[in-house]
Motif scaffolding. Structure first.
Motif, PDB file in Angstrom:
ATOM      1  N   UNK A  13       0.844  -1.203   0.000  1.00 36.86           N
ATOM      2  CA  UNK A  13       0.000   0.000   0.000  1.00 36.86           C
ATOM      3  C   UNK A  13       0.876   1.247   0.000  1.00 36.86           C
ATOM      4  N   UNK A  14       1.904   1.262   0.830  1.00 41.35           N
ATOM      5  CA  UNK A  14       2.796   2.428   0.881  1.00 41.35           C
ATOM      6  C   UNK A  14       3.477   2.640  -0.470  1.00 41.35           C
ATOM      7  N   UNK A  15       3.904   1.554  -1.099  1.00 42.09           N
ATOM      8  CA  UNK A  15       4.567   1.669  -2.386  1.00 42.09           C
ATOM      9  C   UNK A  15       3.632   2.263  -3.435  1.00 42.09           C
ATOM     10  N   UNK A  16       2.377   1.785  -3.446  1.00 39.82           N
ATOM     11  CA  UNK A  16       1.400   2.298  -4.400  1.00 39.82           C
ATOM     12  C   UNK A  16       1.094   3.768  -4.166  1.00 39.82           C
ATOM     13  N   UNK A  17       0.927   4.137  -2.901  1.00 41.55           N
ATOM     14  CA  UNK A  17       0.656   5.533  -2.575  1.00 41.55           C
ATOM     15  C   UNK A  17       1.836   6.425  -2.949  1.00 41.55           C
ATOM     16  N   UNK A  18       3.033   5.946  -2.667  1.00 44.80           N
ATOM     17  CA  UNK A  18       4.228   6.733  -2.970  1.00 44.80           C
ATOM     18  C   UNK A  18       4.350   6.974  -4.466  1.00 44.80           C
ATOM     19  N   UNK A  19       4.122   5.941  -5.251  1.00 45.95           N
ATOM     20  CA  UNK A  19       4.189   6.095  -6.712  1.00 45.95           C
ATOM     21  C   UNK A  19       3.146   7.093  -7.197  1.00 45.95           C
ATOM     22  N   UNK A  20       1.931   6.999  -6.647  1.00 48.07           N
ATOM     23  CA  UNK A  20       0.858   7.911  -7.057  1.00 48.07           C
ATOM     24  C   UNK A  20       1.177   9.352  -6.674  1.00 48.07           C
ATOM     25  N   UNK A  21       1.540   9.571  -5.420  1.00 49.23           N
ATOM     26  CA  UNK A  21       1.729  10.930  -4.932  1.00 49.23           C
ATOM     27  C   UNK A  21       2.945  11.599  -5.561  1.00 49.23           C
ATOM     28  N   UNK A  22       3.988  10.832  -5.808  1.00 48.48           N
ATOM     29  CA  UNK A  22       5.203  11.419  -6.393  1.00 48.48           C
ATOM     30  C   UNK A  22       5.044  11.778  -7.864  1.00 48.48           C
TER      31      UNK A  22
END
Length: 217
Positions: A13-22
């Motif tokens: 989940x953190x990886x997906x959020x990080x990719x989206x937000x960045x």
């Protein structure tokens, strides 16, 4: 640039959020944590603008406890609760803990980005169904007799409350009313004390319920 700390026990989940937000040019994920205590340590070190906080973290400190503690340590940091629970109990507990907003994990990506921008700007954010329920809760309280509390407010306090509900930051309210930011903060503090509230989202819901969006402005 909005600096963001992610706090969720699922690495995927953190990886997906990080990719989206960045991918958003206005946002940058500057840190990650897998549980509440780690999130607090990271926040103290990195000083993020927004912490995206998962409610349910079975290992270590949970999201609600971490939110409550973090708001005492870093009151200027906005906390956006990320949850799978579309439930009144979780919503109100999150607001009482000091969260600036709440969004469902099932929400569309663009809604998450909007929510982060909103809380980073000092505003409240609640997903639509939560807003409706929160308003209904306060309307119920009115029927139980909170009208006397409203009568305690000065005209200036009502103006400040209306502008808070419209989403203006403290600085914008100060400019609009031609007063200092410190005076706005004093009015806001007085509002919370008189209305027996603790967070900005509570004030927003109260103002909406009272129909203050057009008050005196």
């Amino acid at each position: 640039m909005i600096k963001i700390l992610l706090c969720d026990d699922h690495a995927v989940v953190r990886m997906g959020l990080k990719m989206l937000l960045n991918t958003d040019e206005e946002m940058e994920v500057i840190g990650e944590a897998s549980e509440g205590d780690e999130g607090i340590r990271q926040a103290m070190e990195l000083k993020p603008d927004v912490v995206v906080m998962d409610l349910s973290m079975p290992h270590g400190k949970d999201g609600l406890s971490a939110t409550s503690e973090l708001k005492k340590l870093l009151p200027e940091t906005a906390i956006l609760i990320l949850t799978m629970h579309d439930d009144d109990e979780y919503l109100f507990r999150a607001i009482q803990a000091g969260a600036s907003g709440s969004i469902l994990k099932s929400a569309p990506h663009d809604e998450l980005l909007s929510a982060i921008r909103s809380v980073a700007g000092g505003n409240a954010y609640l997903h639509p169904s939560a807003t409706k329920r929160l308003m209904e809760e306060y309307i119920g309280n009115v029927n139980k007799g909170d009208a006397d509390l409203f009568n305690l407010l000065s005209d200036r306090e009502k103006e400040v409350l209306a502008l808070i509900a419209k989403g203006y930051s403290n600085k914008e309210i100060a400019e609009k009313l031609i007063i200092s930011v410190k005076t706005v903060e004093t009015h806001k503090s007085n509002l919370m004390e008189k209305l027996q509230m603790k967070t900005r989202p509570e004030l927003v819901a109260y103002a909406l319920k009272k129909g203050l969006l057009g008050y005196g402005i």
